[in-house]
Write a protein that holds these residues in place. Structure first.
Motif, short mmCIF file in Angstrom:
data_model
loop_
_atom_site.label_atom_id
_atom_site.label_comp_id
_atom_site.label_asym_id
_atom_site.label_seq_id
_atom_site.Cartn_x
_atom_site.Cartn_y
_atom_site.Cartn_z
N ALA A 416 -63.24 144.48 -94.49
CA ALA A 416 -61.69 144.48 -94.26
C ALA A 416 -61.52 143.20 -93.47
O ALA A 416 -60.30 142.71 -93.26
CB ALA A 416 -61.80 145.73 -93.07
N LEU A 417 -62.59 142.62 -92.74
CA LEU A 417 -62.43 141.25 -91.93
C LEU A 417 -63.35 140.25 -92.57
O LEU A 417 -64.50 140.52 -92.69
CB LEU A 417 -62.69 141.48 -90.51
N SER A 418 -62.75 138.97 -92.90
CA SER A 418 -63.57 137.88 -92.94
C SER A 418 -64.33 137.25 -91.69
O SER A 418 -64.34 137.55 -90.73
CB SER A 418 -62.73 136.72 -93.78
N GLU A 419 -65.31 136.30 -92.03
CA GLU A 419 -65.87 135.83 -90.82
C GLU A 419 -64.89 134.99 -89.94
O GLU A 419 -65.02 135.27 -88.54
CB GLU A 419 -66.87 134.88 -91.51
N ALA A 420 -63.95 134.40 -90.60
CA ALA A 420 -62.93 133.55 -89.62
C ALA A 420 -62.24 134.76 -88.96
O ALA A 420 -61.61 134.58 -87.88
CB ALA A 420 -61.87 132.69 -90.57
N GLU A 421 -61.90 135.89 -89.59
CA GLU A 421 -61.02 136.73 -88.74
C GLU A 421 -61.70 137.56 -87.84
O GLU A 421 -61.34 137.70 -86.77
CB GLU A 421 -60.48 137.76 -89.97
N ILE A 422 -62.97 137.62 -87.89
CA ILE A 422 -64.12 138.30 -86.78
C ILE A 422 -63.88 137.37 -85.79
O ILE A 422 -63.75 137.78 -84.67
CB ILE A 422 -65.61 138.43 -87.55
N ARG A 423 -63.88 136.07 -85.97
CA ARG A 423 -63.75 135.16 -84.80
C ARG A 423 -62.42 135.31 -84.13
O ARG A 423 -62.44 135.13 -82.91
CB ARG A 423 -64.14 133.64 -85.27
N ASP A 424 -61.43 135.24 -84.96
CA ASP A 424 -60.23 135.47 -84.28
C ASP A 424 -60.09 136.67 -83.48
O ASP A 424 -59.54 136.63 -82.41
CB ASP A 424 -59.04 135.40 -85.21
#
Length: 453
Positions: A416-424
């Motif tokens: 559901a979340l990419s690595e960049a989205e996890i960081r955000d």
């Protein structure tokens, strides 16, 4: 015969019948035996004692001749009790040893569970939760309805203090570590009270609760619990609402682009869907969000194989249904459920979930995003080499595990979340750190120090 005379005859016959029936009824009534008058109920006399109301046993009950402590007295007493290591079996462990004010009244290090007990080396049963933002937490209930005007939605098991909700109030919660063998390790209520009576603030307890407060150990113990509860109602200490996010809600700060992206992902039902349990908006009456609905939920957190208790393969901490909590042991539908914590100040923590299995905020978010798409990353393999999903909960209770987004995808699917989205998302969560926590030691440095031999 015309219709009129016929009708008159019928009416006359009916009148005669009524008269006869009336006479029979009167005769029957006259001949029936008259029942004896019922015996009058005894009238209470002045000597009749009413039932003893339960509230009279509480240390705050208003009774003739009993001193009533002021809120200021209670709060100061509670503060002194909270920081007093002499109240433990080791003479060193206080409430603040595990609930450190420099770490949002949560654990001060990266240990999965804290060490205490009589020797200071005994593992606690679970990771230590923060005591902040619990001021409106209700007692555990199996059927919770939000205060939104719609009582048709039953949110299920909700509330209570401790991870399994077994304590109904702050003073009930305070009693548990005082008597837990793995925490402050006092042998009994009397043991605690003897120590209280020897403290420098024993005179303050007498001033607040009366000269005879220590004569009844149970009363003195309840008085100490009440003081601890009053202390934990201090807004400055326990619910300051001083984070950057609070400032943004007040219109006095603006979130950065990354923080705004993280908030959007946090709220989006098809992405993080975090706000379904960790509410991020003001309540209908304008109160700032606590970032938790305090519901009990099963997440299928991986087994922490570093914990001493888990050396026994047959031991499973199943939250609401036991084994630490015992009153819900006959409710298999509650096995695996733990209370949803507030995410305020989550970025200052160094151990996460009830068993402290994770040690970074990003890893927690990654677990949510990839629990079902990459189970091999989180769970151990069995003797057959196959991954064992949800390996800290017996298979018969796996149906209790939540599969709402971001969960529910098939193995190998797109998270559901990419690595960049996890960081955000992690960047946004750091906006929930209260102002007084920004000077706390860096969690990353503490994690590194905890790993050193």
């Amino acid at each position: 015969m015309s219709r009129l005379p016929r009708r008159a005859a019928l009416l006359a016959a009916a009148a005669l019948l009524v008269a006869l029936l009336g006479g029979c009824e009167r005769a029957a009534t006259a001949s029936a035996p008259v029942p004896a008058p019922a015996e009058a109920a005894p009238v209470p006399t002045a000597s009749t004692e009413p039932a003893h109301p339960a509230y009279l046993d509480a240390p705050y009950a208003v009774l003739p001749g009993r001193k009533q402590p002021t809120p200021a007295q209670l709060g100061e007493l509670g503060r002194r009790i909270f920081f007093d290591g002499s109240l433990s079996a080791s003479g060193k462990a206080s409430c603040a040893s595990c609930h450190d004010p420099q770490h949002a009244w949560g654990p001060p290090n990266a240990l999965s569970v804290q060490l205490a007990g009589p020797d200071g080396r005994t593992e606690g049963p679970r990771a230590v939760p923060s005591l902040r933002y619990l001021q409106t937490l209700t007692a555990f209930t199996e059927h919770h309805h939000d205060n939104d005007g719609d009582d048709s939605v039953d949110a299920g098991p909700t509330g209570g203090r401790m991870w399994d909700g077994r304590a109904g109030s702050a003073h009930e919660q305070a009693a548990l570590p005082l008597l837990s063998p793995a925490e402050m390790a006092n042998a009994s209520v009397e043991d605690v009270v003897r120590k209280l009576e020897r403290t420098a603030y024993a005179g303050d307890m007498r001033a607040a609760f009366g000269d005879e407060v220590f004569a009844d150990p149970k009363m003195a113990f309840r008085a100490a619990g009440l003081a601890l509860e009053a202390f934990q109602q201090s807004p400055t200490d326990f619910y300051p609402f001083s984070s950057k996010y609070d400032a943004a809600l007040r219109g006095k700060a603006a979130l950065s682009p990354a923080e705004m992206r993280g908030l959007a992902l946090f709220n989006a039902e098809d992405k993080g869907n975090c706000a379904s349990c960790h509410i991020s908006e003001r309540t209908p009456d304008g109160a700032f969000p606590l970032f938790s609905d305090f519901g009990q939920i099963a997440l299928g957190v991986p087994r922490n194989r570093k914990l001493a208790a888990n050396a026994d393969p047959d031991y499973h901490d199943m939250g609401v249904c036991g084994p630490i909590r015992t009153d819900m042991k006959d409710h298999p539908e509650y096995c695996g459920l733990f209370r949803t914590p507030s995410l305020r100040n989550v970025a200052v923590r160094q151990s996460f979930f009830h068993n402290g299995v994770f040690h970074s905020l990003e890893e927690v978010i990654r677990f949510y995003a990839q629990r079902d798409t990459a189970p091999q990353r989180w769970y151990a393999r069995g003797k057959d080499g196959k991954v064992q999903p949800y390996d800290d909960l017996p298979a018969q209770y796996h149906a209790n595990i939540n599969t709402d987004p971001p969960f529910g995808q098939k193995p190998g699917g797109k998270p559901a979340l990419s690595e960049a989205e996890i960081r955000d998302v992690a960047t946004f969560l750091r906006t929930l750190t209260d102002a007084d926590q920004h000077d706390a030691p860096d969690p990353g440095a503490l994690r590194t120090a905890a790993r050193k031999p």
